[in-house]
Design an enzyme around this catalytic site. Structure first.
Site, PDB file in Angstrom:
ATOM      1  N   TYR A  38     -15.332  -5.207   5.326  1.00 36.22           N
ATOM      2  CA  TYR A  38     -14.958  -5.292   3.660  1.00 36.22           C
ATOM      3  C   TYR A  38     -15.820  -4.141   2.686  1.00 36.22           C
ATOM      4  O   TYR A  38     -15.264  -3.274   1.827  1.00 36.22           O
ATOM      5  CB  TYR A  38     -14.341  -6.257   2.759  1.00 36.22           C
ATOM      6  N   LYS A  80     -14.710  -0.502   1.491  1.00 37.34           N
ATOM      7  CA  LYS A  80     -14.279  -0.400  -0.327  1.00 37.34           C
ATOM      8  C   LYS A  80     -15.133   0.596  -1.193  1.00 37.34           C
ATOM      9  O   LYS A  80     -14.405   0.855  -2.347  1.00 37.34           O
ATOM     10  CB  LYS A  80     -13.339  -1.324  -0.581  1.00 37.34           C
TER      11      LYS A  80
HETATM   12  N1  NAD Z   1      -6.137  -8.926  -4.624  1.00 37.41           N
HETATM   13  C1  NAD Z   1      -7.500  -9.017  -5.118  1.00 37.41           C
HETATM   14  O1  NAD Z   1      -7.444  -9.548  -5.819  1.00 37.41           O
HETATM   15  C2  NAD Z   1      -8.011  -7.324  -4.244  1.00 37.41           C
HETATM   16  C3  NAD Z   1      -8.832  -7.115  -4.433  1.00 37.41           C
HETATM   17  C4  NAD Z   1      -9.803  -6.648  -4.419  1.00 37.41           C
HETATM   18  C5  NAD Z   1      -9.104  -5.707  -3.653  1.00 37.41           C
HETATM   19  N2  NAD Z   1      -7.251  -5.174  -3.587  1.00 37.41           N
HETATM   20  C6  NAD Z   1      -7.422  -4.634  -2.494  1.00 37.41           C
HETATM   21  O2  NAD Z   1      -5.577  -4.734  -3.385  1.00 37.41           O
HETATM   22  C7  NAD Z   1      -4.985  -4.186  -1.731  1.00 37.41           C
HETATM   23  C8  NAD Z   1      -3.526  -5.107  -1.697  1.00 37.41           C
HETATM   24  O3  NAD Z   1      -4.003  -6.118  -1.690  1.00 37.41           O
HETATM   25  P1  NAD Z   1      -3.185  -7.041  -1.714  1.00 37.41           P
HETATM   26  O4  NAD Z   1      -4.185  -8.349  -2.130  1.00 37.41           O
HETATM   27  O5  NAD Z   1      -2.390  -7.082  -2.188  1.00 37.41           O
HETATM   28  O6  NAD Z   1      -3.285  -7.946  -0.150  1.00 37.41           O
HETATM   29  P2  NAD Z   1      -1.356  -8.285   0.607  1.00 37.41           P
HETATM   30  O7  NAD Z   1      -1.704  -9.223   1.655  1.00 37.41           O
HETATM   31  O8  NAD Z   1      -0.538  -8.772   0.027  1.00 37.41           O
HETATM   32  O9  NAD Z   1      -0.427  -7.145   0.578  1.00 37.41           O
HETATM   33  C9  NAD Z   1      -1.510  -5.742   1.806  1.00 37.41           C
HETATM   34  C10 NAD Z   1      -0.068  -5.428   2.860  1.00 37.41           C
HETATM   35  O10 NAD Z   1      -0.953  -4.905   3.107  1.00 37.41           O
HETATM   36  C11 NAD Z   1      -0.476  -4.583   3.967  1.00 37.41           C
HETATM   37  N3  NAD Z   1      -0.968  -3.788   5.469  1.00 37.41           N
HETATM   38  C12 NAD Z   1      -2.482  -4.553   6.505  1.00 37.41           C
HETATM   39  N4  NAD Z   1      -2.560  -3.889   7.524  1.00 37.41           N
HETATM   40  C13 NAD Z   1      -1.840  -2.674   7.015  1.00 37.41           C
HETATM   41  C14 NAD Z   1      -1.910  -1.398   8.079  1.00 37.41           C
HETATM   42  N5  NAD Z   1      -2.684  -0.952   8.779  1.00 37.41           N
HETATM   43  N6  NAD Z   1      -0.386  -0.612   8.106  1.00 37.41           N
HETATM   44  C15 NAD Z   1       0.319  -0.898   6.765  1.00 37.41           C
HETATM   45  N7  NAD Z   1       0.228  -1.863   6.054  1.00 37.41           N
HETATM   46  C16 NAD Z   1      -0.638  -2.601   6.063  1.00 37.41           C
HETATM   47  C17 NAD Z   1       0.431  -5.939   4.876  1.00 37.41           C
HETATM   48  O11 NAD Z   1       0.605  -6.686   6.011  1.00 37.41           O
HETATM   49  C18 NAD Z   1       0.426  -6.910   3.979  1.00 37.41           C
HETATM   50  O12 NAD Z   1       2.180  -6.697   2.811  1.00 37.41           O
HETATM   51  C19 NAD Z   1      -5.811  -4.097  -0.801  1.00 37.41           C
HETATM   52  O13 NAD Z   1      -6.445  -2.688  -0.059  1.00 37.41           O
HETATM   53  C20 NAD Z   1      -6.632  -4.730  -0.667  1.00 37.41           C
HETATM   54  O14 NAD Z   1      -7.847  -4.430  -0.718  1.00 37.41           O
HETATM   55  C21 NAD Z   1      -7.001  -6.904  -3.330  1.00 37.41           C
END
Ligand code: NAD
Length: 303
Positions: A163, A167
């Site tokens: 990851y 990233k």
């Molecule tokens: N939540 C945090 O604190 C956090 C921190 C750092 C980075 N992020 C990044 O933010 C973004 C959103 O994450 P989140 O926390 O909302 O997660 P989440 O799991 O709530 O949402 C992610 C969504 O992406 C969809 N998804 C996954 N693989 C896919 C694919 N191949 N094609 C289409 N859709 C796909 C999933 O079905 C899900 O609905 C991600 O890129 C994550 O790495 C989140």
């Protein structure tokens, strides 16, 4: 409305941060492609219902949206997602590369499959959608890319080599997209979010430090991320490109970039012996501590 006439793709928009961004862009007038393949946290299975539900919410609020269920993790998927925008709404102005999964494992145990799944979804997926949209934005001389990075890459986290690599790769992708597209009035920026979502719920909480980190994140809503994303999509942000922002509750941060902290020079050139002699009194004093994101961001979020 600020985003009237704009057409946006938000990947992974059925849940968490992507859903909030899709809802807010639509509220500001954008027509939105809600992309989500509806898989599990670790990337298994597919379902249409999660993306359909967000499309329903946008329409119920008076906005316009269509669903797309392709995975971002292939070039064909990326093209199909952008084609959905062009077919439904005639253009593509904004891409939010947000889809994501986690497959945490210590580096000495991580499998090839765990590595590939995470790199394909985050890094290749961001490239695939960007590659499909960039020629159209170049032609129309307007566009916005917003890519999700993470402090797992920017700072570090135990058990997330796949990851973190993806990233930080996305930061490089974003910087060069910003450079390549600058003359076409197209910007590209990263957001490093902190928010309690399904994905964060998968982080192992075996150690006290892991437990403490997750408890802090639980206080942060994904809704806090969306206003910065919407601002970066607006005309007001036309001169903001190649940057990395963080959002943690009500706090928004601007991250620094990799530049030399100090330089040392030896008139006769360096040898191992000369370095061993000079290093402790010079660079050793300026090394960045080896710490996790949770150790660095150790204060309570401003929620
Ligand atoms: N939540 C945090 O604190 C956090 C921190 C750092 C980075 N992020 C990044 O933010 C973004 C959103 O994450 P989140 O926390 O909302 O997660 P989440 O799991 O709530 O949402 C992610 C969504 O992406 C969809 N998804 C996954 N693989 C896919 C694919 N191949 N094609 C289409 N859709 C796909 C999933 O079905 C899900 O609905 C991600 O890129 C994550 O790495 C989140």
């Amino acid at each position: 409305m600020v985003l009237e006439d704009r057409v946006a793709v938000v990947t992974g928009a059925a849940r968490g941060i992507g859903r909030e961004i899709a809802l807010l862009l639509a509220r500001h007038g954008a027509r939105v492609v809600v992309n989500d393949y509806g898989g599990s946290e670790a990337g298994a299975g597919t379902a249409a219902a999660p993306a359909d539900a967000v499309v329903g919410e946008i329409k119920a609020a008076g906005g316009q949206a269509v669903a797309n269920y392709d995975s971002v993790a292939s070039m064909a998927g990326g093209k199909s997602i952008v084609d959905t925008a062009v077919t439904a709404f005639g253009r593509i102005d904004i891409v939010v590369n947000n889809a994501g999964i986690l497959r945490d494992r210590m580096i000495f145990n991580m499998t090839e499959e765990e590595w590939d799944a995470v790199i394909d979804t985050h890094l290749k997926g961001s490239f695939a959608v960007t590659r499909a949209a960039a020629p159209l934005m170049r032609e129309q001389k307007w566009g916005r890319f917003i890519n999700m990075t993470s402090t797992s890459g920017l700072v570090g986290n135990v058990g997330q080599a796949n990851y973190a690599a993806a990233k930080l790769g996305i930061v490089g992708l974003t910087r060069v997209t910003a450079l390549d597209m600058a003359r076409y009035n197209v910007t590209a920026n990263c957001i490093s979010p902190f928010a309690w979502t399904r994905m964060i719920g998968t982080i192992p909480t075996q150690t006290e430090a892991q437990k403490a980190r997750v408890e802090k994140i639980k206080k942060m809503s994904p809704a806090h991320i969306a206003p910065l994303a919407a601002f970066l999509c607006s005309d007001d942000a036309r001169e903001v490109s190649g940057q990395v922002f963080g959002v943690r509750g009500k706090e928004i941060m601007l991250f620094g970039h990799h530049r030399p902290l100090m330089r040392i020079h030896h008139a006769e050139g360096w040898t191992l012996e000369r370095l061993a002699d000079v290093f402790p009194g010079t660079m050793q004093q300026h090394l960045i501590p080896l710490e996790t994101s949770g150790q660095y961001f150790n204060y309570d979020p401003l929620v």
